[in-house]
Each structure stands twice: as structure tokens, then as C-alpha cells.
Scaffold this motif. Sequence first.
Motif, PDB file in Angstrom:
ATOM      1  N   GLY A   9     -76.223 -18.679  68.418  1.00 32.89           N
ATOM      2  CA  GLY A   9     -74.554 -18.427  68.797  1.00 32.89           C
ATOM      3  C   GLY A   9     -73.733 -19.696  68.781  1.00 32.89           C
ATOM      4  N   GLY A  10     -74.303 -20.797  67.996  1.00 32.54           N
ATOM      5  CA  GLY A  10     -73.671 -21.884  67.544  1.00 32.54           C
ATOM      6  C   GLY A  10     -72.409 -21.407  66.579  1.00 32.54           C
ATOM      7  N   TRP A  11     -71.739 -22.522  65.918  1.00 34.61           N
ATOM      8  CA  TRP A  11     -70.674 -22.316  65.158  1.00 34.61           C
ATOM      9  C   TRP A  11     -71.316 -21.535  64.147  1.00 34.61           C
ATOM     10  N   ALA A  12     -72.341 -22.073  63.369  1.00 34.99           N
ATOM     11  CA  ALA A  12     -73.044 -21.344  62.194  1.00 34.99           C
ATOM     12  C   ALA A  12     -73.320 -19.719  62.449  1.00 34.99           C
ATOM     13  N   GLY A  13     -73.979 -19.336  63.719  1.00 40.89           N
ATOM     14  CA  GLY A  13     -74.140 -18.117  64.176  1.00 40.89           C
ATOM     15  C   GLY A  13     -72.844 -17.387  64.041  1.00 40.89           C
ATOM     16  N   CYS A  14     -71.914 -17.850  64.935  1.00 37.35           N
ATOM     17  CA  CYS A  14     -70.618 -17.169  65.142  1.00 37.35           C
ATOM     18  C   CYS A  14     -69.863 -16.690  63.668  1.00 37.35           C
ATOM     19  N   LEU A  30     -77.496 -12.845  69.074  1.00 34.04           N
ATOM     20  CA  LEU A  30     -78.470 -13.521  70.136  1.00 34.04           C
ATOM     21  C   LEU A  30     -78.276 -14.999  70.609  1.00 34.04           C
ATOM     22  N   GLU A  31     -77.935 -15.142  71.629  1.00 33.82           N
ATOM     23  CA  GLU A  31     -77.804 -16.603  72.192  1.00 33.82           C
ATOM     24  C   GLU A  31     -78.524 -16.738  73.387  1.00 33.82           C
ATOM     25  N   ARG A  32     -79.489 -18.140  73.397  1.00 33.42           N
ATOM     26  CA  ARG A  32     -80.387 -18.318  74.233  1.00 33.42           C
ATOM     27  C   ARG A  32     -79.766 -18.762  75.822  1.00 33.42           C
ATOM     28  N   THR A  33     -78.619 -19.303  75.641  1.00 30.47           N
ATOM     29  CA  THR A  33     -77.976 -19.907  76.918  1.00 30.47           C
ATOM     30  C   THR A  33     -76.826 -19.035  77.495  1.00 30.47           C
ATOM     31  N   ASP A  34     -76.040 -19.477  78.362  1.00 26.18           N
ATOM     32  CA  ASP A  34     -74.972 -18.685  78.684  1.00 26.18           C
ATOM     33  C   ASP A  34     -73.526 -19.035  78.114  1.00 26.18           C
ATOM     34  N   MET A  35     -73.770 -19.836  77.055  1.00 30.66           N
ATOM     35  CA  MET A  35     -72.456 -20.200  76.495  1.00 30.66           C
ATOM     36  C   MET A  35     -72.638 -20.043  74.977  1.00 30.66           C
ATOM     37  N   LEU A  36     -71.637 -19.743  74.079  1.00 34.74           N
ATOM     38  CA  LEU A  36     -71.685 -19.787  72.815  1.00 34.74           C
ATOM     39  C   LEU A  36     -71.164 -21.083  72.279  1.00 34.74           C
ATOM     40  N   LEU A  37     -71.350 -21.353  70.978  1.00 36.09           N
ATOM     41  CA  LEU A  37     -71.018 -22.810  70.282  1.00 36.09           C
ATOM     42  C   LEU A  37     -72.072 -23.795  70.282  1.00 36.09           C
ATOM     43  N   GLY A  38     -72.921 -23.556  70.997  1.00 42.28           N
ATOM     44  CA  GLY A  38     -74.083 -24.624  70.850  1.00 42.28           C
ATOM     45  C   GLY A  38     -73.766 -25.952  71.059  1.00 42.28           C
TER      46      GLY A  38
END
Length: 422
Positions: A9-14, A30-38
Amino acid sequence: MSRIVVVGGGWAGCAAAVAAKKKGMDVVLLERTDMLLGTGLVGGIMRNNGRFTAAEEMIAIGAEELFELIDGCCKYKNIDFPGHKNASLYDISMAQRRIKLFLKEKGIKVFMETRVDEAFKDGPFLKKVYAGKNRVFEGDFFIDATGTAGPQKNCAKYGNGCVMCIMRCPTFGGRTGLADLCGTSLYSAENGKGFKGAMSGSCKLMKDSLSRQLINNLELYGVAVVPLADDSIGDLTSIKACQQYASQEYKENIVLLNTGHAKMMIPFLKLEKLQEIPGLENSRYEDPYSGGRGNSIRLAGMVPCDEYMRAENVYNLFCCGEKAGPMVGHTEALVTGTIAGWNAALKADGKECVKLPEDLAVGDYIKYSLIKTEKKEGVINKMTFSGSVYFDRMKEKSLYSINIQQIREKVSRLGMENFFRA
Ligand SMILES: Cc1cc2nc3c(=O)[nH]c(=O)nc-3n(C[C@H](O)[C@H](O)[C@H](O)COP(=O)(O)OP(=O)(O)OC[C@H]3O[C@@H](n4cnc5c(N)ncnc54)[C@H](O)[C@@H]3O)c2cc1C
């Protein structure tokens, strides 16, 4: 309705998730951490140099959503700092929640703290991914947007060890690429002097730990430049992932930018040395937490892919952002993410993939970056609209413009106005 599963869920995934959703797909992110944007959580610089053109081209061809949301999080717009013009700085705390709300409003199913650690393939087809034993996500098409930062073993092998960066591998588990889980062979960047991968090129200092005068400058102008008395930074610039900040000016000055925290444009500097610099006597690292020792290692595990952002060897896998090649930056991730999401949706509908025209900077960038990577040249040169070899090329080929009207007219002449709206 076909399902597209985006991993990361970094910029590319978003961007990939938004593009696939616009095409009517059922999209799971699906994002492994608790925040988007990596790594975008510690970035913030947009529109500097050629990124201005790329952002305006994307807006003009109908992929405006995330660019406009980011613009809305920028306190500083159209500012200059050494070697860079027309930059905007988004607030790194504000952006992630706004993006998450937007994705959810669009109907994208976002799963946080969901680290994909296994993939199930049937011949060349990827069927499902697992996040732990009991959580399974089936899909028709998949997108690997897992980036290249970390994991700890790469930071130990190629860098100065884990320095506790925003990736937070000890808490959430290390980055794992989806293509890697499918058995794809990866390649690495290097600096031509035996340094594998590349070290992230900036850190964050707690703004409140700086002198009152530096805080005032940062608040007023968004930028503060502190000249150095000696060469304490040395040649750290050659190991940087972001070659656009590898010039002499960045060896002779500490350049600080206001992205909410104070973004310092060098990979790391021993805290004792940093605190000898006037105005930085009480400075503290915010990211990475041990920024006196080093920074995260990136670009040591990229996937060979084509201009349509299709990954090699797996029929229904697309790839974007840094995972797809040494294409560094948020804008760059938004561009390749949009193409990957759009093409995954087209394929899911039984249609042919599309690419962007080379008459536009965004189309030329993807083609040029991937060709250079094939010849291994790109593995040394990192590709960004904002400087270094690719910005030179933009200027040579008259692809660089900050005239918004002119950019819109060109897009219209090429018949691309509603490309990402169809
Ligand atoms: C310190 C720093 C400062 C930077 N500053 C700037 C800047 O100011 N401007 C700029 O344009 N660029 C900047 N960059 C570069 C830019 O952030 C990246 O090139 C770009 O954002 C990469 O986006 P990405 O989505 O490809 O990867 P990432 O941002 O790395 O995102 C990948 C995501 O995938 C997740 N993930 C990984 N593995 C899994 C898994 N197995 N399952 C689920 N999720 C997974 C990760 O947790 C992460 O959220 C900076 C980079 C760093 C590290």
C-alpha cells in the motif's frame, strides 16, 4: 466481476488500486503495516523539476485523483531549493489518512497489518496469496507493489544494519515481494563501486529540536539551507538512491525541507557531527530513529517487467513502483501504479494492455527506464523525472514543461484527454 489483488500500500499500490477500481474491478489492497503510503510516509517532495510535467500530464490524461489529494496536503507549493524548482511539499502526517479514507470511499477493500508471505501458483497462473496460514486472498489478477525498502537482512548485508526506519520490519515482518514468492529472479541496483542496492537519501529530524531561527525559516519558506564549515558529509552522495540530490551543493550544505518534520537531504550523519552544526545542536532523528548510523537499503530486489508493467514469468502478475525497476519517487510510483492497475483490469476484461505514448514524458520515462535496465545501465542510474539522467533527457527531448495550458493542449492533440476515464 473480476478481482484484482494489490499487494503493498505505498504510492504505487494505492495508484494501482484506484486505476483498477475505476475500471470496475473488485479491488483488494493488502498492506503489511498499520499505515498506507510506505516510504511516502517519510518523503513529501512532489513536482520538483520534471515531476511537475509528469504530474500535470497524469492529471490531464484523467488520473488526477491522487495528485489532487496530495496537492491538498501541501503547505508549500512552487518553492525552489538547490538544483530543484517548482517543488511542492506534502505534510507526511496528513496525507496517509486522507488517502485511506479516499480509497475506502471508492469501495476498495483495504486490509491493514496483512503481510503476504506465501503465494499459490498453478502453472504460470497465480491463484491466491496467503497472509499467515489462515488468511487467503484469491484473485484473477495480482499486482506486486511491495517496493524495495529493507528487509532487515538487506540493510545488514548492504547497509549499516537496521536503523529503525518507517518500514518497522521488527514489528510487522520484513518486506516480501509477491514476485519473489512466485520464484521470479530479481536484479539489484549498484553504484558502480561495488555498493549493492542504494541507501535512502534523506532523513527526518524532529523540527522542534532545531534552533528557533531554523524553525522560523522552515515555517516561513519551507526550506532552510545551512552551509557547512568542513566536508563532514564527504561522498555519501554516491550511495544514494536519489541521484538528483547528489550534487556538490548537497555536500557543502545541510538542506532542510518542511514536510511536517525537517527533511534533511543526506542519507545519514553521525549525531555527534550533526550536533556540531550551528542551529542543529539539539537535533534528534525522527526517521530513521538511528539516523546517525545509516539509512534503509532499497533497490536490491527488482522484478524484470515490460512497458505494460507485466512481470516476467507469471501470466497474471503486474508490477509497479520501485519493485518494477530503479524508478525512484512518489510521482514515478503513481505513474507506473496507474498503468499496472489499468492494464490488470483490461486483461481481466479480456482486452489488450495499453501503454502511454512516448511523446509524453510519462510514456517516454517508462520505456526509457526499462530499456536502460535491460542493458544494465539503468541498474547504476536511478530514474526520476526530478533530476539526473532522465531529467536531462526530458530537457533534450523537449518533454519538460511547467506550462499547464501547453501540457493540456499536447495531451489533447495526442487524443489522450480521457485516457484513464474510459
Ligand atoms: C527516506 C525516504 C525519503 C524519500 N523522499 C522522497 C520524496 O521526498 N519525494 C519522492 O518523490 N520520493 C521520495 N522517496 C522515494 C519514494 O518514496 C519511493 O520511490 C516511492 O514512494 C516508492 O513507492 P512504492 O509504492 O513503489 O514502494 P513503497 O513506498 O516501499 O511501498 C511498498 C509498500 O508495500 C508494503 N509491503 C511490502 N511487502 C509486503 C507484503 N509482503 N505484504 C503486504 N504489504 C507489503 C510495504 O509495507 C509498503 O507500504 C523517498 C524514499 C525514502 C525511503
